[in-house]
Motif scaffolding. Structure first.
Motif, mmCIF file in Angstrom:
data_model
loop_
_atom_site.group_PDB
_atom_site.id
_atom_site.type_symbol
_atom_site.label_atom_id
_atom_site.label_comp_id
_atom_site.label_asym_id
_atom_site.label_seq_id
_atom_site.Cartn_x
_atom_site.Cartn_y
_atom_site.Cartn_z
ATOM 1 N N LEU A 25 38.091 35.040 36.854
ATOM 2 C CA LEU A 25 38.828 36.130 36.222
ATOM 3 C C LEU A 25 37.622 36.679 35.095
ATOM 4 O O LEU A 25 37.011 35.818 34.477
ATOM 5 N N PRO A 26 37.625 38.028 34.780
ATOM 6 C CA PRO A 26 36.953 38.396 33.752
ATOM 7 C C PRO A 26 37.063 37.670 32.439
ATOM 8 O O PRO A 26 38.414 37.827 32.067
ATOM 9 N N THR A 27 36.297 37.411 31.641
ATOM 10 C CA THR A 27 36.539 36.916 30.280
ATOM 11 C C THR A 27 36.228 37.934 29.174
ATOM 12 O O THR A 27 36.181 37.493 28.019
ATOM 13 N N GLY A 28 35.656 39.066 29.504
ATOM 14 C CA GLY A 28 35.484 39.984 28.426
ATOM 15 C C GLY A 28 35.731 41.424 29.041
ATOM 16 O O GLY A 28 36.088 41.557 30.208
ATOM 17 N N THR B 52 34.083 44.415 29.738
ATOM 18 C CA THR B 52 32.633 44.863 29.928
ATOM 19 C C THR B 52 32.557 45.946 30.781
ATOM 20 O O THR B 52 33.476 46.317 31.611
ATOM 21 N N SER B 53 31.362 46.490 30.932
ATOM 22 C CA SER B 53 31.098 47.758 31.894
ATOM 23 C C SER B 53 29.690 47.079 32.887
ATOM 24 O O SER B 53 29.093 46.667 32.481
ATOM 25 N N PRO B 54 30.105 47.010 34.224
ATOM 26 C CA PRO B 54 31.398 47.219 34.840
ATOM 27 C C PRO B 54 32.328 46.188 34.533
ATOM 28 O O PRO B 54 31.832 45.102 34.211
ATOM 29 N N PRO B 55 33.707 46.116 35.027
ATOM 30 C CA PRO B 55 34.342 47.295 35.815
ATOM 31 C C PRO B 55 34.710 48.531 34.977
ATOM 32 O O PRO B 55 34.686 49.590 35.569
ATOM 33 N N LEU B 56 34.781 48.322 33.650
ATOM 34 C CA LEU B 56 35.136 49.510 32.802
ATOM 35 C C LEU B 56 33.962 50.374 32.412
ATOM 36 O O LEU B 56 32.908 50.076 32.552
ATOM 37 N N PRO C 107 40.299 39.747 27.329
ATOM 38 C CA PRO C 107 41.331 40.113 27.905
ATOM 39 C C PRO C 107 42.443 38.923 27.941
ATOM 40 O O PRO C 107 42.169 37.608 27.997
ATOM 41 N N THR C 108 43.588 39.418 27.907
ATOM 42 C CA THR C 108 44.577 38.333 28.050
ATOM 43 C C THR C 108 44.888 38.124 29.445
ATOM 44 O O THR C 108 44.515 38.919 30.459
ATOM 45 N N PRO C 109 45.757 37.276 30.190
ATOM 46 C CA PRO C 109 45.967 36.933 31.463
ATOM 47 C C PRO C 109 46.074 38.269 32.338
ATOM 48 O O PRO C 109 45.439 38.281 33.239
ATOM 49 N N SER D 76 44.097 42.586 35.943
ATOM 50 C CA SER D 76 44.164 43.946 35.988
ATOM 51 C C SER D 76 42.707 44.376 36.187
ATOM 52 O O SER D 76 42.276 44.944 37.229
ATOM 53 N N LEU D 77 41.734 43.643 35.390
ATOM 54 C CA LEU D 77 40.442 44.067 35.576
ATOM 55 C C LEU D 77 39.724 43.705 36.695
ATOM 56 O O LEU D 77 38.766 44.157 37.351
ATOM 57 N N LYS D 78 40.115 42.479 37.316
ATOM 58 C CA LYS D 78 39.564 41.998 38.473
ATOM 59 C C LYS D 78 40.276 42.760 39.708
ATOM 60 O O LYS D 78 39.510 43.065 40.634
#
Ligand SMILES: Nc1ncnc2c1ncn2[C@@H]1O[C@H](COP(=O)(O)OP(=O)(O)OP(=O)(O)O)[C@@H](O)[C@H]1O
Length: 620
Positions: free
Chosen positions: A86-89, A91-95, A113-115, A120-122
């Protein structure tokens, strides 16, 4: 929001359960029901928590000594998505860069990011950041559920994917949800409607919330996330006035006009406001509001009021002569739904409960119709059953967010949204870990006096601990009369307080000022909120440090971190209610305490013990 009847959905859900036998568990309505002894345990249910990855079994997990009934209602394991890597920050991408900047602007540079946000980011940012992608075929719209405990950051988890998609489809209009994309339909009425010159607001996204207060807070939060990525957000819960077609130009429209001026004024441009993306005046991207307010704007003020039947309702004038009652005309629709690509249903379990579901479903079906793909209702002869689901495919992205999934909602989702992607945090249906529980015993005398004593104790403890600020306390009662009675009592005893019920005058003024000092602030006001006054200079008889209310304000509102205590002075109707009330404190990893009042000895002690066991289960 008072619930008076047992949910019909719950009843139907119960019907579909397996044959009953011995083990007692508790349902949403807190009525003991029997659970089939032979019913197999879902692998993820062993420790009462969702799995942390697909296929994770519970063979290693120890079964808690007390049973958490809520985890039984929602089977996370079957359609859970991967939680590996899972993403731990942020970041761009995906944002997009702009959103990364905004998120850090709102949460601080160190925010991670919270869990639920990591999930959601993933899983919710699959679209490339640049360039267009082929038009989406019918049926490809997403349906997602975000489920995680209170105060775990669900708002960001659903706002970011929605806002980013809206921005991308604005920047690259030839996209699946491109705002000008004609609906792929054959519905003549919808085509005609689309061809008409539009004077209506035509938002591309709707966010539905159960109260005006929450709508206002969500819309300002969304605006805060849009500092670097310009999109237009409009909260239509400006006023809390009853719907009346006779009302003169209401506070709502006056405030909205003001808001429009702000939206389309000098600084309405933004990073990406090039000629390519400049839109006609009076366009808005996101509308936030309660279902009833949204319906009122979609269908016209007074649309749902029955015309008096002239024969039944003759009125008399001052001379006793019969006069014909006035008929009214329904107001003009103010929102068009044909461009809606995203619908977020916050507090989904409330908006699909018996008090709201009719309005919620009407909005969803009205959007489908406006987009030219009316939803076909199943024939009445068919009794829906999750075993043979009747999928509803809306022509827009549907995003549900909730901290609790009662059996009725689980049944509804299984039956009508079998393909819904479920993103659930490991701590779902549990109290936030930073929230402590304390049990306070009634003395057997005046209960209001017991509450006052405990309040003063809290402030005494603050002073002794050398704390920087005096705690604020949120007190939950079950009834409005109790709220008012306690408010009056404390006032007389020199404890200034805000006592709020659904009919409080303060709620009618179209802003959240009645919650000032209690809700979390952002920007400059947040800095002010963070400045602690020397404890000795705080006068609790003048500055309210106590808010007393009912479940009305237990949903979704993000209270300030100085709400360190939540007092539960009446036994909540069920554990869903308890989780939400308690969850107004201990948010976003901050410390908090829920103080549960009850009898420890004599009559009523049994109920307190029962409650204690149930709360223990929410910790297990
Ligand atoms: N990644 C993060 N780091 C730090 N704080 C965060 C983060 N994400 C959100 N927050 C903050 O946590 C608080 C709670 O967030 P939010 O209101 O979205 O929670 P929620 O899960 O929707 O709660 P509820 O179920 O009660 O509605 C907010 O003040 C928000 O700004």
């Amino acid at each position: 929001m008072e619930r008076t009847t047992k949910s019909s959905l719950t009843q139907r859900a119960e019907k579909t359960k397996k044959p009953l036998s011995k083990v007692v568990v508790l349902d949403y309505d807190d009525k003991p029901r029997l659970k089939a002894e032979s019913e197999p345990q879902s692998p993820a249910k062993g420790n009462g928590r969702p799995s942390t990855d697909v296929g994770e079994g519970s063979s290693k997990a120890k079964r808690p000594s007390v049973y958490n009934p809520l985890t039984d209602e929602f089977d996370n394991a079957v359609r859970a998505v991967s939680t590996r890597a899972l993403p731990t920050g942020f970041t761009s991408p995906p944002l997009m860069e702009g959103l990364v900047t905004s998120v850090h602007g709102v949460l601080g540079p160190q925010a991670r990011p919270t869990p639920i946000q990591a999930l959601s980011l993933k899983h919710m940012f699959r679209r490339p950041l640049e360039g267009s992608i082929p038009p989406k075929e019918k049926g490809e719209w997403s349906q997602t559920l975000l489920a995680s405990e209170t105060g775990s950051g669900k708002s960001i988890a659903y706002l970011l994917p929605m806002l980013q998609d809206l921005k991308l489809s604005e920047l690259y209009p030839d996209t699946p949800s491109g705002s000008e994309a004609a609906p792929s339909n054959t519905n003549e009425k919808a085509k005609e409607k689309a061809a008409q010159p539009r004077t209506l607001l035509s938002p591309r996204a709707l966010v539905l919330a159960p109260t005006h207060e929450l709508s206002r807070q969500l819309s300002s939060f969304a605006k805060a996330l849009l500092h670097a990525v310009k999109l237009r957000v409009l909260c239509i819960s400006q006023a809390n006035l009853p719907s009346s077609p006779r009302a003169p130009r209401s506070l709502t429209s006056a405030r909205m006009a003001k808001e429009f001026d702000a939206l389309f004024g000098e600084d309405a441009g933004g990073e990406a406001e090039s000629a390519l993306v400049r839109r006609p005046p009076r366009s808005v991207d996101v509308v936030v509001g309660t279902p009833s307010k949204i319906l009122e704007m979609v269908k016209g003020r007074g649309w749902d009021r029955e015309q008096p039947n002239a024969e039944d309702f003759w009125e008399q004038d001052e001379h006793g002569r019969a006069i014909k009652p006035k008929r009214w005309t329904v107001g003009k629709p103010e929102i068009g739904l044909e461009k809606v690509e995203w619908v977020v249903i916050d507090e989904a379990d409330v908006l699909f409960d018996p008090d709201f579901q009719e309005q919620t479903k009407l909005i969803l079906s009205s959007i489908s119709e406006a987009r030219g793909q009316p939803i076909e209702s199943p024939p009445p002869s068919v009794t829906p059953d999750p075993a043979s689901p009747v999928p509803i495919n809306y022509p827009f992205n549907l995003l549900l967010s909730t901290a609790t999934i009662p059996s009725a909602l689980a049944w509804y989702l299984d039956t009508y949204h079998p393909k819904l992607t479920r993103l659930a945090s490991p701590n779902l249906h549990h109290l936030p870990k930073t929230l402590k529980t304390e049990y306070s015993s009634w003395t057997g005398g005046n209960r209001n006096a017991d509450i006052e004593r405990r309040l003063r104790q809290v402030w005494g403890e603050d002073a002794l601990s050398g704390g920087r600020a005096l705690s604020k306390v949120l007190v939950f009662c079950n009834k409005s009369t109790k709220v008012e009675g306690l408010g009056k009592y404390l006032e007389e005893k020199g404890v200034a307080n805000v006592a709020l019920t659904s009919t409080s005058e303060e709620r009618k003024y179209g802003s959240n000022h009645h919650l000032d000092g209690f809700l979390r602030q952002r920007g400059a006001q947040a800095a002010e909120q963070g400045v602690a006054k020397p404890l000795a200079s705080v006068d609790v008889s003048k500055e309210p440090h106590v808010m007393i209310t009912t479940s009305l304000l237990s949903r979704g509102l993000d209270f300030a971190p100085d709400i360190k205590h939540v007092f539960i002075v009446d036994e909540p109707r069920n554990m869903v209610d308890f989780l939400h009330r308690a969850g107004r404190s201990g948010r976003a990893g901050e410390k908090g305490k829920v103080v549960v009042f009850g009898r420890v000895k004599g009559r009523g002690a049994g109920r307190t013990e029962e409650m204690r066991q149930k709360i223990k289960a929410l910790r297990a």
